[in-house]
Write a protein that holds these residues in place. Structure first.
Motif, PDB file in Angstrom:
ATOM      1  N   THR A 219      -4.388   9.842  -5.523  1.00 23.31           N
ATOM      2  CA  THR A 219      -3.718  11.073  -5.091  1.00 23.31           C
ATOM      3  C   THR A 219      -2.243  11.119  -5.463  1.00 23.31           C
ATOM      4  OG1 THR A 219      -5.257  11.245  -3.227  1.00 23.31           O
ATOM      5  CG2 THR A 219      -3.233  12.542  -3.103  1.00 23.31           C
ATOM      6  N   VAL A 220      -1.519  10.017  -5.297  1.00 17.87           N
ATOM      7  CA  VAL A 220      -0.071  10.079  -5.524  1.00 17.87           C
ATOM      8  C   VAL A 220       0.462   9.085  -6.565  1.00 17.87           C
ATOM      9  CG1 VAL A 220       0.466  11.070  -3.277  1.00 17.87           C
ATOM     10  CG2 VAL A 220       0.391   8.588  -3.515  1.00 17.87           C
ATOM     11  N   ILE A 221       0.013   7.843  -6.533  1.00 22.22           N
ATOM     12  CA  ILE A 221       0.616   6.828  -7.415  1.00 22.22           C
ATOM     13  C   ILE A 221       0.330   7.117  -8.880  1.00 22.22           C
ATOM     14  CG2 ILE A 221       0.612   4.379  -8.063  1.00 22.22           C
ATOM     15  CD1 ILE A 221       0.186   3.677  -5.156  1.00 22.22           C
ATOM     16  N   VAL A 222      -0.927   7.386  -9.219  1.00 21.54           N
ATOM     17  CA  VAL A 222      -1.294   7.627 -10.619  1.00 21.54           C
ATOM     18  C   VAL A 222      -0.853   9.009 -11.095  1.00 21.54           C
ATOM     19  CG1 VAL A 222      -3.215   7.823 -12.248  1.00 21.54           C
ATOM     20  CG2 VAL A 222      -3.193   5.971 -10.549  1.00 21.54           C
ATOM     21  N   PRO A 223      -1.174  10.096 -10.373  1.00 18.55           N
ATOM     22  CA  PRO A 223      -0.775  11.431 -10.863  1.00 18.55           C
ATOM     23  C   PRO A 223       0.735  11.601 -11.017  1.00 18.55           C
ATOM     24  CG  PRO A 223      -2.414  11.632  -9.128  1.00 18.55           C
ATOM     25  CD  PRO A 223      -1.977  10.203  -9.141  1.00 18.55           C
ATOM     26  N   PHE A 224       1.529  10.977 -10.145  1.00 20.17           N
ATOM     27  CA  PHE A 224       2.979  11.128 -10.217  1.00 20.17           C
ATOM     28  C   PHE A 224       3.647   9.987 -10.996  1.00 20.17           C
ATOM     29  CE2 PHE A 224       1.819  13.881  -6.729  1.00 20.17           C
ATOM     30  CZ  PHE A 224       2.696  14.949  -6.873  1.00 20.17           C
ATOM     31  N   GLU A 225       2.807   9.181 -11.649  1.00 25.29           N
ATOM     32  CA  GLU A 225       3.281   8.126 -12.558  1.00 25.29           C
ATOM     33  C   GLU A 225       4.400   7.289 -11.925  1.00 25.29           C
ATOM     34  OE1 GLU A 225       4.408  10.182 -16.089  1.00 25.29           O
ATOM     35  OE2 GLU A 225       2.335  10.589 -16.688  1.00 25.29           O
ATOM     36  N   MET A 226       4.123   6.784 -10.748  1.00 26.48           N
ATOM     37  CA  MET A 226       5.128   6.006 -10.021  1.00 26.48           C
ATOM     38  C   MET A 226       5.303   4.620 -10.640  1.00 26.48           C
ATOM     39  SD  MET A 226       4.454   6.880  -6.016  1.00 26.48           S
ATOM     40  CE  MET A 226       4.475   8.568  -5.406  1.00 26.48           C
ATOM     41  N   LYS A 227       6.491   4.388 -11.160  1.00 19.62           N
ATOM     42  CA  LYS A 227       6.811   3.059 -11.695  1.00 19.62           C
ATOM     43  C   LYS A 227       7.344   2.148 -10.590  1.00 19.62           C
ATOM     44  CE  LYS A 227       5.874   4.075 -16.009  1.00 19.62           C
ATOM     45  NZ  LYS A 227       5.358   5.435 -15.813  1.00 19.62           N
ATOM     46  N   SER A 228       7.897   2.758  -9.541  1.00 11.50           N
ATOM     47  CA  SER A 228       8.399   2.005  -8.401  1.00 11.50           C
ATOM     48  C   SER A 228       8.393   2.914  -7.180  1.00 11.50           C
ATOM     49  CB  SER A 228       9.820   1.478  -8.660  1.00 11.50           C
ATOM     50  OG  SER A 228      10.738   2.547  -8.771  1.00 11.50           O
ATOM     51  N   PHE A 229       8.348   2.303  -6.003  1.00 11.59           N
ATOM     52  CA  PHE A 229       8.339   3.103  -4.774  1.00 11.59           C
ATOM     53  C   PHE A 229       8.643   2.213  -3.571  1.00 11.59           C
ATOM     54  CE2 PHE A 229       4.005   1.836  -5.846  1.00 11.59           C
ATOM     55  CZ  PHE A 229       3.546   1.242  -4.673  1.00 11.59           C
ATOM     56  N   HIS A 230       9.095   2.871  -2.497  1.00 13.64           N
ATOM     57  CA  HIS A 230       9.248   2.261  -1.184  1.00 13.64           C
ATOM     58  C   HIS A 230       8.019   2.626  -0.360  1.00 13.64           C
ATOM     59  CE1 HIS A 230      13.644   1.490  -1.704  1.00 13.64           C
ATOM     60  NE2 HIS A 230      13.608   2.630  -2.388  1.00 13.64           N
ATOM     61  N   LEU A 231       7.703   1.824   0.641  1.00 16.37           N
ATOM     62  CA  LEU A 231       6.610   2.128   1.561  1.00 16.37           C
ATOM     63  C   LEU A 231       7.140   2.152   2.997  1.00 16.37           C
ATOM     64  CD1 LEU A 231       3.595  -0.021   0.278  1.00 16.37           C
ATOM     65  CD2 LEU A 231       3.628   2.462   0.519  1.00 16.37           C
ATOM     66  N   VAL A 232       6.668   3.128   3.763  1.00 15.56           N
ATOM     67  CA  VAL A 232       6.983   3.208   5.198  1.00 15.56           C
ATOM     68  C   VAL A 232       5.667   3.480   5.915  1.00 15.56           C
ATOM     69  CG1 VAL A 232       8.292   4.376   7.008  1.00 15.56           C
ATOM     70  CG2 VAL A 232       9.273   4.155   4.712  1.00 15.56           C
ATOM     71  N   ALA A 233       5.361   2.684   6.933  1.00 13.62           N
ATOM     72  CA  ALA A 233       4.068   2.839   7.603  1.00 13.62           C
ATOM     73  C   ALA A 233       4.193   2.575   9.093  1.00 13.62           C
ATOM     74  CB  ALA A 233       3.040   1.896   6.986  1.00 13.62           C
ATOM     75  N   HIS A 234       3.280   3.191   9.838  1.00 12.91           N
ATOM     76  CA  HIS A 234       3.244   3.030  11.293  1.00 12.91           C
ATOM     77  C   HIS A 234       1.860   2.565  11.723  1.00 12.91           C
ATOM     78  CE1 HIS A 234       2.658   4.794  15.478  1.00 12.91           C
ATOM     79  NE2 HIS A 234       3.675   3.962  15.651  1.00 12.91           N
ATOM     80  N   SER A 235       1.811   1.558  12.607  1.00  9.05           N
ATOM     81  CA  SER A 235       0.588   1.109  13.259  1.00  9.05           C
ATOM     82  C   SER A 235      -0.508   0.778  12.237  1.00  9.05           C
ATOM     83  CB  SER A 235       0.133   2.186  14.245  1.00  9.05           C
ATOM     84  OG  SER A 235      -0.874   1.719  15.101  1.00  9.05           O
ATOM     85  N   MET A 236      -1.678   1.425  12.316  1.00  3.25           N
ATOM     86  CA  MET A 236      -2.770   1.136  11.398  1.00  3.25           C
ATOM     87  C   MET A 236      -2.348   1.262   9.949  1.00  3.25           C
ATOM     88  SD  MET A 236      -6.451   3.088  10.902  1.00  3.25           S
ATOM     89  CE  MET A 236      -5.704   4.428   9.960  1.00  3.25           C
ATOM     90  N   GLY A 237      -1.453   2.206   9.659  1.00  8.58           N
ATOM     91  CA  GLY A 237      -0.984   2.390   8.288  1.00  8.58           C
ATOM     92  C   GLY A 237      -0.297   1.160   7.740  1.00  8.58           C
TER      93      GLY A 237
END
Length: 437
Positions: A219-237
């Motif tokens: 959904t997001v990493i491949v279509p938006f061609e992400m070469k780098s990114f930060h992650l933010v998650a809560h609980s189960m995420g």
């Protein structure tokens, strides 16, 4: 001194007596729930076969083994003293099987909600090309995310927790970004995880960690061609985020985990140990009882979903009439799932993740990924020891921050601006250190 000692002994006696009473009540209550859940197993089997023509693949876990490699042992090895006694009755359910036969495929069950919001992912027909629902921000006055001051906008992926949606982030962090700085530097993606919010909720999915990661990639990493990114998650995420971070450790710039459910997997039955920690079969406190009720009882949990999730629009209208205001997004999100998606995500992600988290965290430690761990001091859902365990596992690359008087949700909701400022400062420190390097 003797008087003080006598008072102390007296208080300890009261505590022990109260604990004994709670233990006895818990045994009686959960014994009754065991029996009721076993009865409901028979009832639902008859109804499902009559209305849906259920195949073997659609049976509950009361009569299934753990043949699927990615299925958590908590699904098949949950204790129920009456399951064996009543299980034989389900054999006769096939007599009433719908003549249509076959499985349920990816569509809704008779006990799921069929409103526009809940089935929007099926409006164009059920296909193999399912994508998650997500919300993305873009720097202002930019048709494309071209370089800003010689550098591309940094991607940030936000993953919500159990029984939540992307609203957890779009209603808290997104509105509080610094106007002059962060809105130019960051492109934020808040996704509805598979099975929650407006994302697909297929019935032929086990909602494993791999399933969730593949959908985020698609959904997001491949279509938006992400070469780098930060992650933010809560609980189960957080469990999904750690697995995703380990897979993309060379592309990951940082990871922020809020109230991560992490237990070191020293035991062979790590999943069951995690279930016992997060949902101990106790009647007190009430929040723990609710967690145990929904985590141990597949059919009782389905009844709750049938009553509340299937009729969420009615309950929302009632709440709106009573409070005379819009229903809070946290309350709305609690019903935007199916029993199938919530049940499997709970067991295969939160509990099942206990078996693999150590391996993923070791990868992040070796790669030197910067980790920001945040938890409320009054969190009654995830024990504080989880954050401390994560610090011990990752070492100096992890910074743990305990927020005084905050619980599992208010660690973010209610302190949105302060939380967002902390995030921006953490991201900025990562950018600064990489520039120096």
């Amino acid at each position: 001194m003797p008087k003080f000692s006598a008072n102390l002994v007296g208080k300890r006696g009261v505590i022990r007596a109260a604990d004994f009473i709670i233990t006895v009540l818990s045994f009686i209550v959960f014994l009754a729930l065991d029996f009721l859940d076993a009865l409901l197993c028979v009832l639902y089997r008859f109804i499902d076969d009559f209305l849906e023509g259920s195949s073997a693949a659609s049976s509950c876990y009361c009569s299934r083994g753990g043949e699927e490699s990615e299925v958590s042992e908590t699904l098949c090895r949950r204790k129920n003293v009456f399951r064996g006694m009543l299980g034989g009755f389900t054999h006769f359910a096939g007599i009433f099987k719908n003549a249509r036969g076959g499985g349920r495929g990816r569509g809704n069950r008779w006990s799921d909600c069929g409103c526009e919001s809940c089935v929007s992912w099926m409006k164009n027909g059920v296909t193999d090309d399912l994508r998650l629902h997500f919300v993305v921000t873009q720097p202002p006055n930019k048709d494309k995310l071209e370089d800003v001051d010689g550098k591309g906008a940094e991607n940030v992926i936000f993953l919500h927790g159990f029984m939540a949606s992307s609203s957890f982030w779009t209603q808290t962090v997104f509105p509080y970004l610094s106007e002059e700085d962060s809105r130019q530097k960051y492109r934020l993606f808040a996704v509805d995880l598979l099975g929650f919010g407006k994302s697909p909720k297929p019935m032929d999915c086990l909602y494993t960690i791999r399933d969730h990661i593949e959908m985020i990639e698609k959904t997001v990493i491949v279509p938006f061609e992400m070469k780098s990114f930060h992650l933010v998650a809560h609980s189960m995420g957080c469990v999904i985020a750690v697995a995703l971070a380990a897979k993309y450790s060379k592309s990951l710039k940082s990871i922020t985990l809020i109230a991560p459910p992490y237990f070191p997997s020293s035991r062979e039955d790590a999943s069951l140990a995690a279930l016992e920690k997060l949902a101990a079969r106790r009647v007190w406190p009430p929040l723990l009882f609710g967690s145990a009720f929904m985590s141990w009882y597949e059919h009782l949990g389905r009844c709750v979903c049938f009553l509340f999730c299937r009729n969420h629009r009615t309950w929302e209208r009632i709440l709106k009439l009573i409070t005379r205001r819009d229903v809070h997004f946290v309350v709305v999100d609690m019903t935007r799932h199916t029993h199938h998606s919530a049940w499997h995500s709970m067991h295969n992600v939160i509990c099942g993740g206990a078996k693999v988290m150590d391996k993923y965290l070791e990868t992040l430690r070796i790669c030197g990924v910067k980790m920001n761990v945040i938890q409320g001091s009054k969190d009654q859902v995830v024990p504080l020891e989880c954050s401390r365990n994560m610090k011990m596992q990752v070492g100096d690359n992890a910074e743990v921050k305990v927020i005084a008087n905050a619980d599992h949700t208010s660690v973010v909701v209610g302190r949105e601006e302060e939380f967002t400022r902390d995030l921006e400062q953490f991201w900025a420190s990562i950018t600064t250190s990489s520039d120096v390097a």
